[in-house]
Scaffold this motif. Sequence first.
Motif, short mmCIF file in Angstrom:
data_model
loop_
_atom_site.label_atom_id
_atom_site.label_comp_id
_atom_site.label_asym_id
_atom_site.label_seq_id
_atom_site.Cartn_x
_atom_site.Cartn_y
_atom_site.Cartn_z
N ASP A 61 0.82 -1.21 0.00
CA ASP A 61 0.00 0.00 0.00
C ASP A 61 0.86 1.26 0.00
OD1 ASP A 61 -2.65 -1.33 2.16
OD2 ASP A 61 -2.32 -1.48 0.00
N SER A 62 2.00 1.20 0.65
CA SER A 62 2.85 2.38 0.80
C SER A 62 3.47 2.84 -0.51
CB SER A 62 3.96 2.12 1.82
OG SER A 62 4.75 1.01 1.41
N LYS A 64 1.89 2.00 -3.73
CA LYS A 64 0.91 1.99 -4.83
C LYS A 64 0.79 3.36 -5.45
CE LYS A 64 -2.09 -1.83 -3.44
NZ LYS A 64 -3.39 -2.21 -2.84
#
Length: 121
Positions: A61-62, A64
């Motif tokens: 997620d960090s 994306k």
Amino acid sequence: QLQLVESGGGSVQAGGSLTLSCEVSGYTYSSYCLGWFRQAPGKAREGVAVIDSAGGTSYADSVKGRFTISKDNSGNILFLQMNSLTTEDTAQYYCAADRYACVLDHIFQHWGQGTQVTVSS
């Protein structure tokens, strides 16, 4: 024996870009998953991005929207395009390969030596 050799690390200012490369040799099977992982000082190693033999990708997620994993047509060179870098991206980056799983939290079978990425503010 599968071997992975990373290159392309370096120092960059926040907001900048870098592209990491990983040369993969010694393939015995065509269905390997390839991935990028990183480890910052004092932190656990974390999965950044993986790409399966069909080209399917998954990202932490960090990263994306900022990082892109890809490989050349031969499957022998893996890339990580990193844009909009922040100081939080500072880490040793490793490429890795695995025959059996293609998820970020899997402990891959084969690892490169790593390349350092340092992002300054």
